[in-house]
Design a protein around this motif. Structure first.
Motif, short mmCIF file in Angstrom:
data_model
loop_
_atom_site.label_atom_id
_atom_site.label_comp_id
_atom_site.label_asym_id
_atom_site.label_seq_id
_atom_site.Cartn_x
_atom_site.Cartn_y
_atom_site.Cartn_z
N PHE A 64 -44.65 -24.66 150.00
CA PHE A 64 -44.66 -23.01 150.01
C PHE A 64 -44.60 -22.43 148.57
N GLY B 203 -41.89 -28.77 153.34
CA GLY B 203 -42.52 -27.47 153.68
C GLY B 203 -42.03 -26.31 152.81
N SER C 81 -47.94 -26.47 163.04
CA SER C 81 -48.47 -27.02 161.79
C SER C 81 -49.70 -26.13 161.65
N TYR D 196 -42.40 -21.25 157.15
CA TYR D 196 -43.11 -22.14 157.03
C TYR D 196 -42.70 -23.62 157.27
N ILE E 123 -50.56 -19.13 157.89
CA ILE E 123 -49.77 -18.53 157.21
C ILE E 123 -49.82 -18.82 155.80
N MET E 124 -49.72 -20.10 155.30
CA MET E 124 -49.94 -20.32 153.94
C MET E 124 -51.31 -19.92 153.24
N ALA F 269 -48.61 -22.75 160.53
CA ALA F 269 -48.04 -22.77 159.32
C ALA F 269 -49.29 -22.75 157.82
N TYR F 270 -50.43 -23.51 158.63
CA TYR F 270 -51.42 -23.58 157.70
C TYR F 270 -52.09 -22.26 157.60
#
Length: 492
Positions: free
Chosen positions: A466, A462, A214, A203, A220-221, A217-218
């Protein structure tokens, strides 16, 4: 202990009595105890006397082997009742208080760790009727599948570990939502240290890869958060928060989390976004625009323009002086500098009359207050509803349910005070996360580089984000799990 010394309880219309097995068989042979009367061996549950394996021979007419020194009838004087008559409408199981702490679980099932017949042998089975704890050798196994039956009452036995696990789950689910769950959520990410390290690393690196990084990452989060919420809400408290990449699915692991994240943004910050766009494009202009704008001025000029009658008066040398004056004024308003001079004259009057200027500003002030109130209401809605939007996304996995606020509001109604507890905990975690982010940015500020910014701060931020989001997801999952019966969630 021999069979003659085993303590039995028998409940008849005359009361509840204690005796040994031989005496009880004698009472049965003499007709004092009927098959429908209740008996209990030691502290085991009550069952019909006709269903007890040790008493079936007596009901079938088999002779009583041992001599009986007790009277052949139920003597009210010599055998004292140990309790009142058993209510025939109630369960055959004795009250929970009648069981010792060593023979009770959270849902009333026996929790003995040793066999009833062999005190030195651990329990492997529990009878579902009389609650007897049995080892591997005590049950009677029938059929090719070796179905265990209780030797005391003949009913089916279940594995002890299965019943104990189920009892612990029922006890935990019914314990209510509180600070213990808050601590459990804080510890949850550390139960899977490798997954936490890998997820935080991935992340944080994606956040450094520009817009598309980004965005990934969004996704995945939100994928990890929805996975945690659904797993915990279903009772799978020990599952990892990372999806199973061995069964990777583009739809389930990327597309659906992305749409769920978009849905959460729409239902929470949607009103604020719409208000901002409306202001940006001038949809919500001030109410004075139509009164002061160009259309109003043009219509005023059109109404004051000289008519054909006014032109005739101007051309008539013998015209009425008053009509001639009015027609001349209308003609003067058509001159290029007339509008400028009128505007200057109005400005001078407004400066000399503050009340007139205030009357001009009141419509704009009123519109500004309304817009400010709408903005604050939108922000309050986003803060309050965001945890519920996450919860709905987690346990429904449905985009339409996420963007429908009625689903979330109904869920809040069903959860009651539990949601407000969860909301307070989530809000406190977000505040702590913000404080940690500020501290990280302050500490790493000397490491900022030209053109690329503070890369260490972005990476650490980050990683912290997470972790805290996983804590929030676990909290929401626990709140749903504690309300599973009210939300019709099928837990494991």
């Amino acid at each position: 202990m021999s069979a003659q010394l085993e303590l039995w309880r028998v409940s008849t219309v005359e009361g509840v009595f204690e005796t040994d097995l031989a005496t009880l068989k004698q009472w049965i042979a003499e007709g004092c105890v009927l098959p429908t009367d209740k008996v209990s061996k030691g502290n085991l549950n009550w069952i019909d006397a006709g269903r007890a394996p040790m008493l079936r021979g007596a009901f079938n007419g088999d002779p009583v082997v041992s001599a009986v020194t007790q009277p052949s009838t139920l003597p009210a004087e010599s055998v004292q009742p140990v309790g009142g008559p058993v209510d025939q409408a109630e369960s055959f199981a004795p009250p929970t208080e009648a069981l010792s702490p060593q023979t009770r679980t959270m849902d009333g099932a026996a929790s003995e760790k040793v066999c009833y017949n062999h005190p030195d042998t651990p329990t492997r089975y529990l009878c579902r009727m009389c609650n007897a704890a049995l080892c591997d050798e005590c049950p009677k196994f029938v059929g090719s599948s070796k179905i265990p039956l209780c030797p005391l009452c003949g009913d089916l036995c279940k594995p002890y570990e299965e019943i104990r696990t189920k009892a612990a789950r029922i006890d935990f689910q019914g314990s209510g939502f509180g600070l213990s769950d808050f601590g459990r959520a804080i510890r949850y990410p550390f139960q899977h240290k490798v997954a936490l390290l890998f997820g935080a690393l991935m992340y944080g690196i994606l956040l450094l890869a520009g817009f598309y990084g980004s965005l990934a990452a969004y996704v995945i989060m939100f994928g990890c958060m929805s996975h945690v919420i659904s797993q915990v809400a279903w009772g799978r408290l020990n599952r990892s928060f990372m999806p199973d990449f061995s069964e990777f699915s583009l739809l389930d692991d990327l597309v659906i989390p992305a749409f769920l994240g978009v849905g959460i943004t729409i239902v929470t910050w949607g009103p604020v976004i719409v208000l901002f766009i409306a202001l940006l494009f001038g949809v919500l202009s001030g109410p004075g625009r139509s009164l002061l704008g160009a259309p109003a001025t043009g219509s005023a000029q059109q109404s004051s323009a000289p008519s054909s009658e006014d032109l005739a008066v101007l051309m008539d040398p013998n015209a009425d002086p008053k009509k001639l004056e009015e027609a001349s004024k209308k003609l003067d308003q058509l001159r290029p500098g007339a509008e400028i001079s009128q505007a200057a004259e109005r400005s001078t009057k407004e400066q000399n009359d503050p009340a007139a200027g205030m009357r001009m500003l009141l419509p704009y002030l009123g519109a500004g207050i309304v817009l400010l109130v709408l903005f604050l209401v939108g922000v309050a809605w986003a803060i309050f509803y965001y945890p519920m939007a996450l919860a709905v996304a987690g346990y429904t996995q449905s985009f339409t349910s996420v963007i429908n606020p009625l689903v979330g509001l109904d869920t809040i109604r069903r959860m009651g005070a539990t949601y407000f507890k969860a909301f307070g905990m989530v809000l406190s975690i977000q505040v702590v996360a913000l404080i940690v982010t500020v501290i990280v940015a302050k500490v790493t500020s000397p490491l900022a580089l030209p053109f690329v910014g503070n890369l260490p701060a972005k990476f650490l931020d980050g990683t912290v984000t997470f972790y805290f989001n996983l804590v929030i997801a676990c909290l929401l999952g626990l709140s749903l799990y504690k309300c599973a019966d009210r939300l019709a969630i099928e837990v494991d």
